[in-house]
Write an enzyme that holds these catalytic residues in place. Structure first.
Site, short mmCIF file in Angstrom:
data_model
loop_
_atom_site.label_atom_id
_atom_site.label_comp_id
_atom_site.label_asym_id
_atom_site.label_seq_id
_atom_site.Cartn_x
_atom_site.Cartn_y
_atom_site.Cartn_z
N GLU A 142 20.43 44.95 35.44
CA GLU A 142 20.60 43.48 36.16
C GLU A 142 18.94 43.29 36.34
OE1 GLU A 142 23.40 42.10 38.90
OE2 GLU A 142 22.40 40.36 39.26
N ASP A 193 35.18 45.23 39.22
CA ASP A 193 33.98 45.77 40.25
C ASP A 193 34.80 46.39 41.59
OD1 ASP A 193 31.40 45.72 39.96
OD2 ASP A 193 31.37 43.64 40.25
#
Ligand code: KIV
Length: 275
Positions: free
Chosen positions: A187, A88
């Site tokens: 998400e 990330d």
């Protein structure tokens, strides 16, 4: 004999080939031990910036730095052999310009040996993702609930509960796919929206609190292991590790206090060194 270690890892192309096929299994890991434990069972290990909250106790991911991601990324690459490792990009390390993103992503890839990076954003990141992919950086995108945008989203809120919000989220998912992201995390989006996006985009969708119809799923490993007392509603607990650790520590403390601490050879089955 070649001195170069053969790369047996799942590749980005292997993941892309799974569209509409066998679901892609992803989990997070932040350290060498967890990486070694999850590696045989998953296709992708994400070194998520969730480590800021899960490991460091921060109240959001905004304080995570590039250096933290590089250190944890190196540990996860060392601990794993076969999974594709994705790292990330932390808040502030890629949003300014495609050039800033390229410099920092290249640094992360070079320093860790990871196979791809992940960044958050939809339409607004399309040009940056294209810039990165054209220059050899595989991008895993992330739309829907974007934890790095909590201050503009008004908190960690599920996305697309109202159908009126769908168009924007679908637009984001299509933009990052068009830009060349090989996969996209969806998400906390409503179940039918996750399904619709998966049907409409060419790249791989990976759900987290989204839809079982995504091309794969990801969870934060500590959440699915029951490591902490709190975990998100959508994260099924597959173990109760927090209580296992508490129980073991309690037993240890009791043993120390009662001086019934066993000799090392009785505690576990480590082989005694021959003298
Ligand atoms: O940071 C992270 O762990 C993530 C996953 C929750 C997808 O982005």
């Amino acid at each position: 004999m070649s001195l170069v270690k053969k790369n047996n890892r799942t590749s980005v192309l292997d993941i892309m080939a799974r569209k509409g096929g066998e679901p892609v299994v992803c989990l997070t890991a932040y350290d060498v031990n967890m990486a070694a434990l999850v590696d045989p069972h998953v296709d992708v290990i994400l070194v998520g910036d969730s480590l800021g909250m899960v490991l460091y106790g921060m109240d959001s991911t905004l304080g995570v730095t590039l250096d933290m991601m590089i250190r944890h990324g190196q540990a996860v690459v060392r601990g794993s052999n076969t999974a594709l490792v994705v790292i990330d990009m932390p808040f502030g390390s890629y949003q300014e310009s495609p050039e800033q993103a390229f410099a920092n992503c290249a640094e992360v890839m070079a320093q860790t040996g990871a196979g791809a990076i992940k960044l958050e954003g939809g339409v607004e990141m399309e040009a940056t993702i294209k810039f990165l992919v054209e220059r050899g950086i595989p991008v895993f995108a992330h739309v829907g609930l974007k934890p790095q945008s909590l201050n503009t989203h008004g908190g960690f809120k599920a996305q697309g509960r109202e159908e009126a919000q769908w168009e924007a989220i679908i637009g984001d998912a299509k933009a990052v796919a068009r830009a060349g992201a090989f996969a996209t995390v969806l998400e906390s989006v409503a179940e039918p929206l996750g399904k619709k996006i998966t049907e409409e985009v060419q790249n791989i969708t990976i759900g987290i609190g989204a839809s079982k119809f995504c091309d794969g799923q990801i969870l934060v490993t500590e959440d699915m292991l029951g490591y902490n007392s709190w975990s998100p509603k959508f994260a099924k607990r597959f173990a109760d590790i927090g209580n296992v650790i508490s129980g073991a520590v309690e037993t240890y403390a009791g043993d120390v206090k009662s001086r019934s601490f066993p000799e090392p050879e009785n505690t576990f089955s480590m082989k005694k060194k021959k003298t």
